[in-house]
Motif scaffolding. Structure first.
Motif, PDB file in Angstrom:
ATOM      1  N   MET A  77      -6.952  30.450   5.085  1.00  0.00           N
ATOM      2  CA  MET A  77      -6.755  31.867   4.806  1.00  0.00           C
ATOM      3  C   MET A  77      -8.044  32.589   4.442  1.00  0.00           C
ATOM      4  O   MET A  77      -8.275  33.718   4.892  1.00  0.00           O
ATOM      5  CB  MET A  77      -5.740  32.038   3.668  1.00  0.00           C
ATOM      6  N   ILE A  78      -8.896  31.960   3.633  1.00  0.00           N
ATOM      7  CA  ILE A  78     -10.114  32.642   3.190  1.00  0.00           C
ATOM      8  C   ILE A  78     -11.034  32.970   4.368  1.00  0.00           C
ATOM      9  O   ILE A  78     -11.451  34.131   4.532  1.00  0.00           O
ATOM     10  CB  ILE A  78     -10.849  31.807   2.120  1.00  0.00           C
ATOM     11  N   PRO A  79     -11.368  32.010   5.230  1.00  0.00           N
ATOM     12  CA  PRO A  79     -12.208  32.361   6.382  1.00  0.00           C
ATOM     13  C   PRO A  79     -11.545  33.392   7.303  1.00  0.00           C
ATOM     14  O   PRO A  79     -12.227  34.272   7.841  1.00  0.00           O
ATOM     15  CB  PRO A  79     -12.417  31.023   7.095  1.00  0.00           C
ATOM     16  N   ASP A  80     -10.211  33.270   7.487  1.00  0.00           N
ATOM     17  CA  ASP A  80      -9.524  34.206   8.371  1.00  0.00           C
ATOM     18  C   ASP A  80      -9.569  35.632   7.832  1.00  0.00           C
ATOM     19  O   ASP A  80      -9.852  36.589   8.569  1.00  0.00           O
ATOM     20  CB  ASP A  80      -8.068  33.777   8.563  1.00  0.00           C
ATOM     21  N   GLN A  83     -13.036  37.069   8.008  1.00  0.00           N
ATOM     22  CA  GLN A  83     -13.357  37.520   9.363  1.00  0.00           C
ATOM     23  C   GLN A  83     -12.648  38.837   9.684  1.00  0.00           C
ATOM     24  O   GLN A  83     -13.250  39.755  10.251  1.00  0.00           O
ATOM     25  CB  GLN A  83     -12.938  36.456  10.373  1.00  0.00           C
ATOM     26  N   ALA A  84     -11.384  38.942   9.277  1.00  0.00           N
ATOM     27  CA  ALA A  84     -10.639  40.168   9.558  1.00  0.00           C
ATOM     28  C   ALA A  84     -11.258  41.381   8.863  1.00  0.00           C
ATOM     29  O   ALA A  84     -11.256  42.487   9.418  1.00  0.00           O
ATOM     30  CB  ALA A  84      -9.186  39.989   9.107  1.00  0.00           C
ATOM     31  N   LEU A  85     -11.789  41.171   7.690  1.00  0.00           N
ATOM     32  CA  LEU A  85     -12.408  42.263   6.926  1.00  0.00           C
ATOM     33  C   LEU A  85     -13.887  42.425   7.256  1.00  0.00           C
ATOM     34  O   LEU A  85     -14.524  43.381   6.798  1.00  0.00           O
ATOM     35  CB  LEU A  85     -12.253  41.999   5.422  1.00  0.00           C
ATOM     36  N   ASN A  86     -14.430  41.456   8.002  1.00  0.00           N
ATOM     37  CA  ASN A  86     -15.854  41.464   8.369  1.00  0.00           C
ATOM     38  C   ASN A  86     -16.759  41.531   7.136  1.00  0.00           C
ATOM     39  O   ASN A  86     -17.714  42.307   7.076  1.00  0.00           O
ATOM     40  CB  ASN A  86     -16.173  42.627   9.321  1.00  0.00           C
ATOM     41  N   VAL A  87     -16.427  40.700   6.147  1.00  0.00           N
ATOM     42  CA  VAL A  87     -17.243  40.673   4.930  1.00  0.00           C
ATOM     43  C   VAL A  87     -18.391  39.693   5.102  1.00  0.00           C
ATOM     44  O   VAL A  87     -18.352  38.782   5.926  1.00  0.00           O
ATOM     45  CB  VAL A  87     -16.405  40.276   3.694  1.00  0.00           C
ATOM     46  N   GLU A  88     -19.423  39.868   4.303  1.00  0.00           N
ATOM     47  CA  GLU A  88     -20.599  38.999   4.374  1.00  0.00           C
ATOM     48  C   GLU A  88     -20.510  37.825   3.408  1.00  0.00           C
ATOM     49  O   GLU A  88     -21.198  36.816   3.586  1.00  0.00           O
ATOM     50  CB  GLU A  88     -21.862  39.801   4.074  1.00  0.00           C
ATOM     51  N   ALA A  89     -19.681  37.968   2.361  1.00  0.00           N
ATOM     52  CA  ALA A  89     -19.644  36.921   1.334  1.00  0.00           C
ATOM     53  C   ALA A  89     -18.307  36.909   0.628  1.00  0.00           C
ATOM     54  O   ALA A  89     -17.590  37.915   0.576  1.00  0.00           O
ATOM     55  CB  ALA A  89     -20.766  37.134   0.320  1.00  0.00           C
ATOM     56  N   VAL A  90     -17.973  35.747   0.064  1.00  0.00           N
ATOM     57  CA  VAL A  90     -16.785  35.577  -0.772  1.00  0.00           C
ATOM     58  C   VAL A  90     -17.255  35.136  -2.158  1.00  0.00           C
ATOM     59  O   VAL A  90     -18.099  34.239  -2.280  1.00  0.00           O
ATOM     60  CB  VAL A  90     -15.831  34.519  -0.178  1.00  0.00           C
ATOM     61  N   PHE A  91     -16.710  35.775  -3.181  1.00  0.00           N
ATOM     62  CA  PHE A  91     -17.053  35.473  -4.575  1.00  0.00           C
ATOM     63  C   PHE A  91     -15.822  34.885  -5.268  1.00  0.00           C
ATOM     64  O   PHE A  91     -14.700  35.327  -5.025  1.00  0.00           O
ATOM     65  CB  PHE A  91     -17.484  36.739  -5.317  1.00  0.00           C
ATOM     66  N   ALA A  92     -16.031  33.895  -6.141  1.00  0.00           N
ATOM     67  CA  ALA A  92     -14.927  33.279  -6.881  1.00  0.00           C
ATOM     68  C   ALA A  92     -15.458  32.623  -8.147  1.00  0.00           C
ATOM     69  O   ALA A  92     -16.671  32.428  -8.306  1.00  0.00           O
ATOM     70  CB  ALA A  92     -14.197  32.255  -6.003  1.00  0.00           C
ATOM     71  N   ALA A 109     -17.921  25.493   3.775  1.00  0.00           N
ATOM     72  CA  ALA A 109     -18.389  25.044   5.086  1.00  0.00           C
ATOM     73  C   ALA A 109     -17.841  25.923   6.199  1.00  0.00           C
ATOM     74  O   ALA A 109     -18.562  26.265   7.150  1.00  0.00           O
ATOM     75  CB  ALA A 109     -17.978  23.593   5.299  1.00  0.00           C
ATOM     76  N   ARG A 110     -16.590  26.307   6.103  1.00  0.00           N
ATOM     77  CA  ARG A 110     -15.987  27.135   7.144  1.00  0.00           C
ATOM     78  C   ARG A 110     -16.557  28.549   7.125  1.00  0.00           C
ATOM     79  O   ARG A 110     -16.732  29.173   8.178  1.00  0.00           O
ATOM     80  CB  ARG A 110     -14.472  27.152   6.977  1.00  0.00           C
ATOM     81  N   LEU A 111     -16.836  29.052   5.937  1.00  0.00           N
ATOM     82  CA  LEU A 111     -17.479  30.372   5.854  1.00  0.00           C
ATOM     83  C   LEU A 111     -18.894  30.306   6.422  1.00  0.00           C
ATOM     84  O   LEU A 111     -19.322  31.217   7.154  1.00  0.00           O
ATOM     85  CB  LEU A 111     -17.507  30.856   4.402  1.00  0.00           C
ATOM     86  N   ALA A 112     -19.611  29.238   6.082  1.00  0.00           N
ATOM     87  CA  ALA A 112     -20.984  29.089   6.573  1.00  0.00           C
ATOM     88  C   ALA A 112     -21.028  29.014   8.095  1.00  0.00           C
ATOM     89  O   ALA A 112     -21.965  29.519   8.731  1.00  0.00           O
ATOM     90  CB  ALA A 112     -21.624  27.846   5.967  1.00  0.00           C
ATOM     91  N   ALA A 113     -20.006  28.409   8.693  1.00  0.00           N
ATOM     92  CA  ALA A 113     -19.949  28.317  10.150  1.00  0.00           C
ATOM     93  C   ALA A 113     -19.833  29.690  10.799  1.00  0.00           C
ATOM     94  O   ALA A 113     -20.202  29.869  11.966  1.00  0.00           O
ATOM     95  CB  ALA A 113     -18.766  27.448  10.563  1.00  0.00           C
ATOM     96  N   ASP A 114     -19.332  30.658  10.021  1.00  0.00           N
ATOM     97  CA  ASP A 114     -19.242  32.040  10.495  1.00  0.00           C
ATOM     98  C   ASP A 114     -20.373  32.910   9.939  1.00  0.00           C
ATOM     99  O   ASP A 114     -20.290  34.141   9.976  1.00  0.00           O
ATOM    100  CB  ASP A 114     -17.902  32.647  10.075  1.00  0.00           C
ATOM    101  N   ASN A 115     -21.392  32.243   9.380  1.00  0.00           N
ATOM    102  CA  ASN A 115     -22.536  32.957   8.788  1.00  0.00           C
ATOM    103  C   ASN A 115     -22.122  33.852   7.621  1.00  0.00           C
ATOM    104  O   ASN A 115     -22.630  34.963   7.451  1.00  0.00           O
ATOM    105  CB  ASN A 115     -23.261  33.791   9.860  1.00  0.00           C
ATOM    106  N   ARG A 116     -21.222  33.340   6.806  1.00  0.00           N
ATOM    107  CA  ARG A 116     -20.810  34.055   5.603  1.00  0.00           C
ATOM    108  C   ARG A 116     -21.141  33.196   4.373  1.00  0.00           C
ATOM    109  O   ARG A 116     -21.087  31.974   4.426  1.00  0.00           O
ATOM    110  CB  ARG A 116     -19.307  34.371   5.630  1.00  0.00           C
ATOM    111  N   GLU A 117     -21.449  33.862   3.291  1.00  0.00           N
ATOM    112  CA  GLU A 117     -21.829  33.165   2.051  1.00  0.00           C
ATOM    113  C   GLU A 117     -20.604  32.919   1.184  1.00  0.00           C
ATOM    114  O   GLU A 117     -19.601  33.640   1.260  1.00  0.00           O
ATOM    115  CB  GLU A 117     -22.839  34.015   1.268  1.00  0.00           C
ATOM    116  N   PHE A 118     -20.717  31.900   0.317  1.00  0.00           N
ATOM    117  CA  PHE A 118     -19.679  31.615  -0.672  1.00  0.00           C
ATOM    118  C   PHE A 118     -20.356  31.410  -2.012  1.00  0.00           C
ATOM    119  O   PHE A 118     -21.165  30.493  -2.179  1.00  0.00           O
ATOM    120  CB  PHE A 118     -18.895  30.364  -0.265  1.00  0.00           C
TER     121      PHE A 118
END
Length: 473
Positions: A77-80, A83-92, A109-118
């Protein structure tokens, strides 16, 4: 911003960092199917979380935003959603449980595969991971030494609030396509017949804190007596993050500065919480094994009699009133007084000789405030298998514990009402009362109320031998 164990806006470190670093911030919560699949459909904690989300949603809407709520595996769900929101990073907020850390590694790892930060930020503890170590750079294994180092390291900045309210302009409204929120039925749950006996959400948490403040100075004197309003009753709010640990430590430190012993004792309990999170982080094997590895070799009781004893313990029908009252409180409300948690855990492991992991699992199913780190630490302490645990030869006597901490039997009478007519003298050990005394109280042993499933003195000798065989090696 991925909300998890921090269901509040106020003083939320990951949310603050997201707002500080980003131009636009969406807010998300995921009902994790990995976790939910292990729970009964009427689990009161799921309904409590759902109500907490209502409160969080209101707060976010007042700030011009809202909460996206989804049901599924975070790894998907988080990567999906990102991607739907086209965000650059996820914070938690950081989590320290082994399964949670593995989940976060997979999400990262899944976020990084889409060039997104965690990004993860400390929020549920004051000091985490490697912040409090001994002189050799290793984690402490004794609480008192850890506590002293913790207090020595503490500075006001460690409990200063994260000023989320100054940055809410970055909060984004929920896109129309993501506004639909699953209800309890949608995720496979129903409202519990006996919900958590306190209001949900951070607004209610603040009210609960205000209720405790006038009682805090007497915390050290009253906290061990289950019939008194001694505890803070804030543990469920700490568990789900509707209260900030920093706010509580600040309150305790402020009261301590005026000489409050109650506040000092309460702070010590909050430090125990940090300690067990640290232990779980550095020694994740404790989730499935004894911290003191030699005690993995204990030969616990098994067979039909052990199963009968375990069922009697679960149902609050052991014949020891203080044990039964504690277990019935847990079954009925999802809460158990801390002194009683120690008594019933000692009884299961030392008197009944049953594996502490079975008791830990039962608590995990029932406790509103269940937290793996604290639950595991508490059970291993009582079973004498953990770090800085109670020595194996110190075995709680359920009768003297009852006489000391519920002397007039008020708590017992509330949860074991079939004993209500007994005198204060006999209510702690009904089987010692004369037949005419039992008859006058309308009690027939083994019918109205059970006889003790074991004799404490005999069970104590067996427990000493069980542990002693390993200790002496």
């Amino acid at each position: 911003m991925w909300f998890r164990r921090d269901l509040r806006m106020t003083d939320n470190r990951p949310l603050f960092q997201a707002l500080r670093q980003c131009e636009t911030v969406f807010c998300l919560f995921v009902f994790d199917t990995h976790i939910l699949s292990t729970l009964p459909p009427d689990d009161r904690r799921v309904a409590f979380i759902d109500a907490c989300l209502d409160d969080l949603q209101r707060q976010l809407q007042q700030a011009g935003s809202g909460l996206i709520v989804r049901h599924g595996t975070p790894q998907q769900m988080i990567p999906d959603i990102a991607q739907a929101l086209n965000v650059e990073a996820v914070f938690a907020g950081s989590d320290y449980e082994p399964q949670a850390k593995e989940r976060d590694r997979e999400v990262s790892a899944r976020l990084a595969a889409d060039n997104r930060e965690f990004f993860l930020f400390k929020d549920q503890v004051i000091f985490d991971t490697d912040e409090i170590l001994n002189g050799q750079g290793r984690p402490y294994k004794v609480f008192t030494a850890y506590k002293n180092a913790w207090l020595k390291a503490l500075r006001s900045e460690h409990y200063s609030a994260a000023p989320v309210e100054t940055l809410t302009c970055a909060l984004a409204p929920v896109p129309q396509a993501l506004t639909q929120r699953p209800c309890l039925k949608d995720i496979g749950f129903i409202p519990p017949a006996q919900p958590v006996p306190m209001a949900a959400g951070s607004s209610a948490a603040q009210e609960a804190l205000q209720d405790f403040l006038p009682r805090m100075n007497a915390y050290d004197a009253k906290r061990d007596f289950p019939a008194l309003r001694g505890p803070s009753y804030l543990s469920v709010h700490l568990r789900f993050g509707t209260l900030s640990i920093r706010q509580l430590v600040k309150v305790a430190c402020s009261a301590m500065s005026t000489g409050s012993q109650g506040a000092a004792t309460w702070l010590s309990e909050l430090i125990w919480r940090d300690f067990y999170f640290m232990i779980l982080h550095h020694f994740p094997q404790v989730a499935d094994h004894a911290f003191n590895a030699k005690y993995d070799a204990i030969e616990w009781e098994s067979g039909p009699q052990a199963e009968r004893h375990f069922l009697a313990w679960c149902q609050g029908k052991t014949g020891y009133p203080i044990v039964d009252a504690g277990m019935r409180q847990l079954n009925q409300t999802g809460y158990m007084h801390n002194r009683l948690r120690m008594i019933v855990a000692s009884f299961l492991t030392k008197d009944l000789g049953i594996d502490w992991k079975r008791g830990e699992h039962y608590f995990a199913l029932k406790l509103n405030d269940f937290d793996l780190a604290a639950n595991n630490g508490g059970w291993q302490w009582a079973a004498s298998t953990g770090c800085d645990a109670q020595p194996y030869f110190r075995i709680f006597n359920p009768i003297t514990q009852s006489q000391k901490f519920d002397p007039d039997g008020k708590f017992i009478r509330r949860y074991v009402p079939e004993l209500a007519a007994l005198s204060d003298k006999h209510i702690h050990a009904p089987w010692t009362a004369a037949d005419h005394v039992l008859a006058a109280a309308q009690i027939e042993l083994d019918t109205t109320y059970p006889r003790p499933v074991v004799d404490h003195k005999a069970a104590r000798r067996i427990a000493l031998a069980r542990y002693g065989e390993l200790t002496d090696k």
